[in-house]
Design a protein around this motif. Structure first.
Motif, PDB file in Angstrom:
ATOM      1  N   UNK A 612      61.542 -28.998 -13.581  1.00 24.77           N
ATOM      2  CA  UNK A 612      60.891 -27.697 -13.730  1.00 24.77           C
ATOM      3  C   UNK A 612      59.814 -27.722 -14.816  1.00 24.77           C
ATOM      4  N   UNK A 613      59.701 -28.870 -15.464  1.00 28.05           N
ATOM      5  CA  UNK A 613      58.651 -29.043 -16.481  1.00 28.05           C
ATOM      6  C   UNK A 613      57.433 -29.747 -15.862  1.00 28.05           C
ATOM      7  N   UNK A 614      57.719 -30.860 -15.120  1.00 31.88           N
ATOM      8  CA  UNK A 614      56.550 -31.533 -14.514  1.00 31.88           C
ATOM      9  C   UNK A 614      56.092 -30.817 -13.251  1.00 31.88           C
ATOM     10  N   UNK A 615      57.004 -30.141 -12.589  1.00 31.18           N
ATOM     11  CA  UNK A 615      56.655 -29.271 -11.462  1.00 31.18           C
ATOM     12  C   UNK A 615      55.920 -30.008 -10.330  1.00 31.18           C
ATOM     13  N   UNK A 616      56.204 -31.270 -10.161  1.00 26.77           N
ATOM     14  CA  UNK A 616      55.520 -32.030  -9.113  1.00 26.77           C
ATOM     15  C   UNK A 616      56.003 -31.675  -7.731  1.00 26.77           C
ATOM     16  N   UNK A 617      57.249 -31.251  -7.645  1.00 28.90           N
ATOM     17  CA  UNK A 617      57.799 -31.024  -6.311  1.00 28.90           C
ATOM     18  C   UNK A 617      58.871 -29.947  -6.376  1.00 28.90           C
ATOM     19  N   UNK A 618      58.419 -28.702  -6.431  1.00 33.73           N
ATOM     20  CA  UNK A 618      59.376 -27.600  -6.536  1.00 33.73           C
ATOM     21  C   UNK A 618      59.509 -26.914  -5.183  1.00 33.73           C
ATOM     22  N   UNK A 619      60.662 -26.323  -4.923  1.00 36.37           N
ATOM     23  CA  UNK A 619      60.760 -25.522  -3.703  1.00 36.37           C
ATOM     24  C   UNK A 619      59.771 -24.352  -3.779  1.00 36.37           C
ATOM     25  N   UNK A 620      59.373 -23.825  -2.628  1.00 34.93           N
ATOM     26  CA  UNK A 620      58.400 -22.727  -2.630  1.00 34.93           C
ATOM     27  C   UNK A 620      58.893 -21.546  -3.475  1.00 34.93           C
ATOM     28  N   UNK A 621      57.940 -20.807  -4.032  1.00 32.76           N
ATOM     29  CA  UNK A 621      58.233 -19.607  -4.827  1.00 32.76           C
ATOM     30  C   UNK A 621      59.116 -19.898  -6.029  1.00 32.76           C
ATOM     31  N   UNK A 622      58.968 -21.055  -6.627  1.00 36.12           N
ATOM     32  CA  UNK A 622      59.757 -21.336  -7.831  1.00 36.12           C
ATOM     33  C   UNK A 622      58.843 -21.271  -9.046  1.00 36.12           C
ATOM     34  N   UNK A 623      59.246 -20.467  -9.994  1.00 39.40           N
ATOM     35  CA  UNK A 623      58.469 -20.352 -11.222  1.00 39.40           C
ATOM     36  C   UNK A 623      58.739 -21.580 -12.078  1.00 39.40           C
ATOM     37  N   UNK A 624      57.712 -22.236 -12.614  1.00 43.88           N
ATOM     38  CA  UNK A 624      57.956 -23.386 -13.489  1.00 43.88           C
ATOM     39  C   UNK A 624      58.769 -22.998 -14.721  1.00 43.88           C
ATOM     40  N   UNK A 625      59.379 -24.007 -15.333  1.00 44.47           N
ATOM     41  CA  UNK A 625      60.116 -23.779 -16.579  1.00 44.47           C
ATOM     42  C   UNK A 625      61.545 -23.377 -16.325  1.00 44.47           C
ATOM     43  N   UNK A 626      62.376 -23.631 -17.313  1.00 42.20           N
ATOM     44  CA  UNK A 626      63.795 -23.265 -17.195  1.00 42.20           C
ATOM     45  C   UNK A 626      64.191 -22.484 -18.446  1.00 42.20           C
ATOM     46  N   UNK A 627      63.992 -21.207 -18.353  1.00 42.60           N
ATOM     47  CA  UNK A 627      64.314 -20.324 -19.474  1.00 42.60           C
ATOM     48  C   UNK A 627      64.751 -18.981 -18.905  1.00 42.60           C
ATOM     49  N   UNK A 628      65.880 -18.482 -19.356  1.00 40.66           N
ATOM     50  CA  UNK A 628      66.379 -17.200 -18.846  1.00 40.66           C
ATOM     51  C   UNK A 628      66.894 -16.336 -19.983  1.00 40.66           C
ATOM     52  N   UNK A 629      66.730 -15.052 -19.799  1.00 44.74           N
ATOM     53  CA  UNK A 629      67.242 -14.078 -20.767  1.00 44.74           C
ATOM     54  C   UNK A 629      68.171 -13.124 -20.042  1.00 44.74           C
ATOM     55  N   UNK A 630      69.228 -12.737 -20.701  1.00 43.48           N
ATOM     56  CA  UNK A 630      70.098 -11.719 -20.125  1.00 43.48           C
ATOM     57  C   UNK A 630      70.397 -10.677 -21.199  1.00 43.48           C
ATOM     58  N   UNK A 631      70.400  -9.444 -20.790  1.00 47.15           N
ATOM     59  CA  UNK A 631      70.760  -8.356 -21.706  1.00 47.15           C
ATOM     60  C   UNK A 631      72.024  -7.718 -21.156  1.00 47.15           C
ATOM     61  N   UNK A 632      73.065  -7.727 -21.944  1.00 48.39           N
ATOM     62  CA  UNK A 632      74.364  -7.220 -21.482  1.00 48.39           C
ATOM     63  C   UNK A 632      74.683  -5.901 -22.165  1.00 48.39           C
ATOM     64  N   UNK A 633      74.946  -4.909 -21.357  1.00 50.53           N
ATOM     65  CA  UNK A 633      75.401  -3.613 -21.880  1.00 50.53           C
ATOM     66  C   UNK A 633      76.837  -3.458 -21.405  1.00 50.53           C
ATOM     67  N   UNK A 634      77.798  -3.503 -22.326  1.00 52.79           N
ATOM     68  CA  UNK A 634      79.192  -3.566 -21.888  1.00 52.79           C
ATOM     69  C   UNK A 634      79.633  -2.276 -21.189  1.00 52.79           C
ATOM     70  N   UNK A 635      80.502  -2.391 -20.197  1.00 51.77           N
ATOM     71  CA  UNK A 635      80.979  -1.215 -19.489  1.00 51.77           C
ATOM     72  C   UNK A 635      82.044  -0.451 -20.272  1.00 51.77           C
TER      73      UNK A 635
END
Ligand code: FES
Ligand code: FES
Lengths: 792, 159
Positions: A612-635
């Motif tokens: 996901x860094x060199x991005x030479x061969x990604x499946x279609x519609x894939x955003x480069x890079x591997x970084x995710x954020x999650x915001x959790x609001x407890x129930x």
């Protein structure tokens, strides 16, 4: 658990040694006082020595002309710096009295320690000398010291703008409470006082501000638990655009709630850096800390129970009077509310009512101190249930067993209006009694009583439930709290296989770096050594809600868990593409995505991070890079619980109490790092035992703090405490997928009633049924004498 | 101003100091050795503990001029060649620190205590010996365990 799952949990549940330690044990940590910036000036805050006084002139000219002094300011000189007063984020009722709280006062001083002037100079020593030269004319007013004085008819007002000193009245009622009490076979009514405490984090507070004047940009380093909340609130108070203000909590030397606030000195240093265009530094001295940093507790409790003849509790009715001190700090009015729902403890009551009256006095403001509201609630119910036991002729074990809420593993409503997440209160209790050798202790007690020696044994029990994992944002809204209770986590996977985790929590001793590394390592199949955890810097971390209320793991750790799930989802998609199979053919096993039935065909998270860094061969519609954020609001909140046993030896001639054994069995749900969990309990128990036995902030009738320095206020050393015996039960929380509940405050919540019940138990044959905290020799001696007097 | 010459962690330092300057601020602010912390103003907390000529002292209560001609050892000076001192190692292994603020003073006090105690201090001895060092985080439980462990290592190394 299958074998694969077992192997996947390589780090969670293990006592990984702390990654935080190397710098802390070699002197390479960086606390605020360790920060020096070229051109930096020192700031000193001149404080009122008088609890209540109108200010005549505040004369700073002489100070300004002292050697090395750059500037000196009165409150009036700085008035134009503030867009508003220091914030209180929790106006608990619609008609609460909210006084304006200027960082430096202009009209009158409302407690001994209120800031009246500021001196800025080249060195620590020069500033200290010049502070003596500030001349303030004080016109003393009647001080309002106790809550009784404050509420008396015609009392002097702490705030002239209001009709009286009653800050608010907050109420909660469920069921026919008065009827239940009127019809009850047995009732008890007791009055307890929860003393005022000084938090005493060993690192005092401190602030450094580095400005880039030309850009209007400011970096504020401060010993805080809440860099994110500070950025938002200080931006408003000092009128600096929030995106130009960076707040950094460097290494922070303990908090316990005392660094969960927006303090005058933070606003003052920001304003001075802006005004002078130079970096500034303020470091709190310990005696200054005793006045200028919030205190905890200081609550009068009127506690009533209704019960059957047999001792089964049917109703709880509580009235509190809570000392706010002179101003409302960040969450001052809300502290009693955090305990408001817990006065029935782990016992099954049908009806419940709670009322709290907040009161202004001329004393240091109170606010969150480890446990915040919940030690108060636990103390009241655990003292009261013993009184009930005496009244119905049951012993302390029987009465508790009779009243426990039965074990449950799905959310369950309780009389106070909460839904507890899961619990098995009997199990922890039985375990604690076993570990303590309860029967053996009772036999030994009997033997000593028969012998009639000077040193008598006392056994004290305490169970508790706390409400933490702050908090579902909607619930906070309904309680009129000003912010949300969510938390964030970001995971960034580097092409080299290393992982950066960024959390919105702000640890100051709790070991988040280690715990978060363990969770990440298992979730992504990497080594904890390959995980770097960043926190406490608003320029680095995403939005955050910081660390307090035993919330970090159950809210911030859960955000991390879900961020890792997002990472794995993306990795799975790219791995399937790389391996030329469909996603359904992949399974997460041994920390990798393997092709089902062909385990040698596999891709790890680092493999895919590289793709996901060199991005030479990604499946279609894939955003480069591997970084995710999650915001959790407890129930929901989480509800840790437990049972503690304290054993004391009381010298019946001198009143001296010695704690000889302490057993704690806690249930904080799933444990990520049991070593860290134990450490939290040790520290919490020590702090709560100190509350029960040693510590109390005392004011004289003029409003002077007589326990004015660390030599007078008894923070216990190792010599006053035993080693602790710990065990746990595990009832996973249903509020979050990790099953965690929180452990930061448990020890402090459970232990005060355990030690006080133990002292009363030791003296029971003498007829002692009541003694206030802390159980100092003087108080114990007096209790013995008055019991003897009564029986004579 | 007074001229002093102090050996700190094996290195000689010459400096002009104000007579009223405390040793802890000389180390922290003049020499930039910020490992020694300050936690109080009444000689109560022990955060500033270090070794002065091999004896533990609270450096907030010693003037810099009193260290003239003496040997000072701080937390920065006890590990050698990247090897942690056994006491540092024991604190790490036994989770004897949380926020770490008391830790440098606590480790220096523990070293002084164990060296004086000759390797056979009881739990009670250790607890009494540490009376002048306050920790608000750990409840001391693991600090005691760490010192007991380090002590047995000291004595077995010495034997
Ligand atoms: S700083 Fe507290 S004893 Fe020296
Ligand atoms: S580890 Fe925080 S004061 Fe000791």
């Amino acid at each position: 658990m299958t074998q694969t799952e077992e192997r996947a949990q390589r780090y969670v549940g293990g006592g990984l040694l702390r990654k935080e330690d190397p710098e802390l044990i070699t002197g390479q940590a960086s606390y605020v006082d360790d920060i020096t910036i070229p051109g930096m000036l020192w700031v000193g805050v001149v404080r009122s020595p008088i609890a209540h006084a109108r200010l005549g002139g505040v004369e700073v000219a002489a100070a300004r002309s002292m050697p090395g002094i750059v500037e000196a300011y009165s409150g009036a000189d700085l008035a134009s710096e503030w867009a508003g007063g220091l914030p209180c984020a929790w106006p608990v009722t619609e008609d609460i009295k909210m006084p304006t709280h200027w960082p430096v006062v202009q009209d009158k001083a409302r407690y001994a320690g209120d800031a009246v002037a500021v001196v800025v100079g080249e060195s620590r020593a020069q500033v200290k000398d010049a502070m003596e030269a500030v001349e303030v004319e004080y016109e003393p007013l009647d001080p309002v010291v106790t809550m009784e004085e404050a509420l008396a008819e015609g009392a002097t007002k702490v705030h002239d703008d209001f009709d009286d000193n009653e800050t608010y009245v907050w109420k909660l009622a469920n069921g026919e409470v008065d009827q239940t009490f009127a019809d009850a076979e047995v009732t008890i009514a007791e009055r307890y006082y929860h003393p005022r405490l000084i938090p005493n984090a060993i690192e005092p507070r401190g602030v450094v501000v580095a400005p880039i004047a030309a850009q209007g940009e400011y970096t504020l380093y401060t010993a805080t638990q809440i860099p994110h909340i500070l950025r938002t609130t200080l931006a408003l108070t000092v009128n600096i655009p929030e995106n130009k203000l960076r707040v950094i909590a460097p290494d922070v030397g303990g908090g316990f709630g005392s660094k969960l606030n927006v303090y005058a000195e933070e606003a003052i240093c920001l304003a001075l850096a802006r005004k002078l265009g130079r970096p500034v530094k303020w470091i709190e001295e310990r005696s200054e800390n005793y006045l200028a940093t919030i205190h905890g507790r200081d609550v009068i409790q009127e506690m009533e129970l209704a019960a059957t003849q047999e001792g089964k509790i049917t109703g709880v009715r509580v009235k509190l009077t809570a000392d706010m001190g002179a101003y409302l700090q960040l969450v001052t009015p809300g502290i009693p509310v955090l305990g408001a729902f817990l006065y029935a403890g782990v016992y099954d009551a049908q009806v419940y009512s709670f009322e709290c009256v907040g009161v202004f006095t001329n004393k240091t403001p109170t606010d969150a101190y480890r446990g915040a509201g919940r030690p108060e609630a636990t103390y009241a119910i655990e003292r009261a249930i013993e009184t009930l036991a005496r009244k119905v002729g049951k012993d302390p074990v029987e009465i508790r067993r009779l009243n426990f809420i039965e074990p449950f593993d799905k959310p369950r409503p309780v009389a106070a209006g909460l839904e507890f997440d899961s619990g098995n209160y009997r199990a922890g209790f039985d375990k604690a009694l076993d570990l303590a050798d309860y029967d053996g202790l009772r036999a030994e007690q009997e033997r000593r009583r028969n012998e009639g020696g000077v040193k008598q044994l006392g056994i004290g029990l305490s169970t508790y439930i706390e409400m933490c994992g702050l908090a579902p944002s909607q619930v906070l809204g309904s309680l009129r709290y000003g912010a949300g209770g969510w938390e964030t986590a970001t995971i960034r996977c580097h092409p080299t296989g290393k992982v950066t985790v960024i959390t919105g929590t702000s640890p100051h001793g709790q070991g988040h770096v280690t715990t978060w590394s363990q969770i990440t390592a298992d979730a992504l199949g990497v080594s904890p050594d390959d995980v770097e955890v960043l926190h406490g810097d608003t320029a680095v971390s995403p939005m955050g809600m910081d660390t307090y209320g035993s919330r970090s793991l159950s809210v911030g750790g859960t955000a991390l868990y879900y961020a890792a799930e997002k990472i794995r989802n993306k990795v799975k998609k790219v791995a399937a593409h790389e391996l030329e199979v469909s996603e359904e053919d992949l399974e997460w096993s041994e920390g990798k995505f393997q092709v089902r039935g062909a385990p040698d065909k596999a891709k790890s998270v680092p493999d895919i991070a590289f793709c996901l860094w060199h991005c030479h061969n990604l499946p279609p519609d894939t955003e480069p890079g591997l970084e995710e954020t999650y915001v959790f609001d407890p129930p929901n909140f989480t509800y840790p619980s437990g049972a503690h046993v304290a054993v004391v030896e009381v010298d019946t001639e001198t009143g001296l109490v010695e704690l000889t054994k302490y057993v704690a069995v806690d249930d904080c749900g799933t444990q990520i790092n049991p070593t860290i969990v134990e450490g939290q309990i040790h520290g919490g128990v020590a702090q709560g035992v100190a509350e029960g036995m040693f510590e109390e902030a005392i004011y004289d009738e003029s409003g002077n703090l007589t326990t004015s320095h660390m030599g007078y206020y008894r923070v216990p050393s190792a010599a006053e405490l035993p080693s602790f015996i710990l065990d746990s039960t595990v009832t996973p929380s249903t509020t979050n997928p990790l099953g965690v509940k929180g452990i930061g405050e448990a020890g402090t919540i459970a232990s005060p009633p355990a030690v006080v019940n133990a002292v009363i138990d030791a003296l029971a044959p003498l007829g002692v049924t009541d003694i206030d905290m802390p159980t100092t020799p003087e108080r114990v001696y007096n209790a013995i004498q008055s019991a003897k007097g009564a029986s004579a | 101003m007074r001229r002093i010459s102090v050996n700190v962690n094996g290195k000689q330092h010459e400096a002009e100091v104000e007579p009223r300057q405390l040793l802890v601020y000389f180390l922290r602010e003049t020499l930039g050795l910020t490992g020694t912390n300050v936690g109080c103003d009444t000689t109560t907390c022990g955060a500033c503990t270090l070794l002065l000529d091999g004896k533990t002292v609270k450096s907030c209560t010693v003037l810099a001029v009193q260290a003239d001609g003496e040997q000072v050892t701080t937390i920065e000076g006890i590990s050698s060649d990247g090897e942690l001192h056994p006491m540092q190692q024991a604190f790490h292994e036994h989770h004897a620190l949380q926020c770490g603020y008391c830790t440098p003073g606590m480790i220096m006090a523990a070293i002084g205590l164990v060296e004086e105690g000759g390797g056979d201090l009881s739990e009670r001895d250790i607890r009494l010996g540490l009376e002048g060092n306050l920790c608000r985080c750990t409840g001391y439980h693991n600090i005691i365990k760490a010192i007991e462990a380090a002590q047995s290592q000291y004595s077995s190394a010495g034997a």
